[in-house]
Design a protein around this motif. Structure first.
Motif, PDB file in Angstrom:
ATOM      1  N   ARG A   1       0.851  -1.184   0.000  1.00  0.00           N
ATOM      2  CA  ARG A   1       0.000   0.000   0.000  1.00  0.00           C
ATOM      3  C   ARG A   1       0.890   1.238   0.000  1.00  0.00           C
ATOM      4  N   ILE A   2       0.530   2.221  -0.823  1.00  0.00           N
ATOM      5  CA  ILE A   2       1.158   3.536  -0.706  1.00  0.00           C
ATOM      6  C   ILE A   2       0.163   4.425   0.036  1.00  0.00           C
ATOM      7  N   LEU A   3       0.623   4.988   1.127  1.00  0.00           N
ATOM      8  CA  LEU A   3      -0.274   5.753   1.995  1.00  0.00           C
ATOM      9  C   LEU A   3       0.003   7.250   1.899  1.00  0.00           C
ATOM     10  N   THR A   4      -1.059   8.036   1.999  1.00  0.00           N
ATOM     11  CA  THR A   4      -0.909   9.461   2.252  1.00  0.00           C
ATOM     12  C   THR A   4      -1.348   9.670   3.689  1.00  0.00           C
ATOM     13  N   ILE A   5      -0.438  10.192   4.505  1.00  0.00           N
ATOM     14  CA  ILE A   5      -0.696  10.303   5.943  1.00  0.00           C
ATOM     15  C   ILE A   5      -0.620  11.770   6.361  1.00  0.00           C
TER      16      ILE A   5
END
Ligand SMILES: [Zn+2]
Length: 248
Positions: free
Chosen positions: A22-26
């Motif tokens: 998963r590529i996350l934007t946090i």
């Protein structure tokens, strides 16, 4: 070797990539929006699975890499599970996170933005009026990003009280009913709605949601604040299009 970073943060976006990553934007308090790769996080057995899903507020241990961080460990603090209990609530959460993802800074402190979003999601889970949560989050998020409307008084004559006002979504200013009529505009704000907007903008984080309006007045105010968002940002959010089909 670069230093590990420990931070809290909420997952605003997850993009599935590869077989199980998963590529996350946090959204984090100290560095605003960051991107991070969570390897293997799509596998149910992965220790990252629960803490890196959409809307998870977690404690992350991150390694800085070339363009993004690598998630080493993640522990959930609050997963906002009850967002899933209604389509309307979930749709509002998706829109508010897209809005915040557009407005929050990158690489800079974002404590007020994070607090606003966490408060909004918690209130959605508690079943509070969705229009009210939307109005507060929209107005405060815009203000935090430098789009604060001027609601002190009529721009033309300086009057600050009256039965009806006109809020100009293009300029972010206010006209009293008389001055609006001279320009050919119909009032779009009642005294109660103007008081609500002032309350939202000028009160503390804890008190921002503490006002009441009739359901109809709240719904109309929600349409007006959304018009302000769209006009100021000159951007239509895809999540907003869907939200408006379930929360018209
Ligand atoms: Zn006036």
């Amino acid at each position: 070797m670069k230093q590990q970073v420990k931070t809290k943060g909420i997952v605003l976006r997850e993009v599935k990539t590869g077989e199980s990553d998963r590529i996350l934007t946090i959204l984090t308090p100290d560095s605003g929006m960051i991107s991070a790769a969570a390897k293997g996080a799509q596998r149910l057995k992965s220790k990252l699975f629960a803490a890196t899903g959409l809307f998870c507020y977690s404690e992350f241990l991150l390694f800085p890499s070339k363009n993004l961080y690598i998630v080493d460990e993640a522990t959930p603090i609050e997963v906002f599970f009850d967002l899933r209990s209604s389509v309307e609530g979930m749709s509002l959460a998706v829109y508010l996170s897209e809005l915040m993802g557009t407005l929050a800074p990158e690489g800079e402190e974002a404590v007020p933005q994070l607090r606003l979003l966490l408060n909004s999601l918690a209130l959605i889970c508690r079943g509070r009026n969705l229009y009210q949560i939307k109005v507060v989050c929209e107005l405060r998020a815009l203000s935090q990003a430098g789009y604060m409307p001027d609601l002190v008084a009529c721009e033309s004559c300086g009057s600050y009280e009256g039965d009806a006002f006109y809020f100009d979504v293009a300029g972010g200013g206010l006209l009293c009913a008389e001055c609006a009529a001279r320009g050919g505009w119909q009032p779009n704000l009642s005294a109660a709605q103007l008081a609500a907007m002032r309350h939202i903008l000028y009160s503390s984080d804890e008190k921002a949601f503490g006002f009441t309006l009739s359901d109809e007045a709240m719904r109309r105010l929600s349409a007006l604040t959304t018009a302000y968002v769209v006009r100021q940002l000159d951007h239509r959010f895809r999540s907003l299009d869907f939200l408006q089909t379930v929360l018209p």
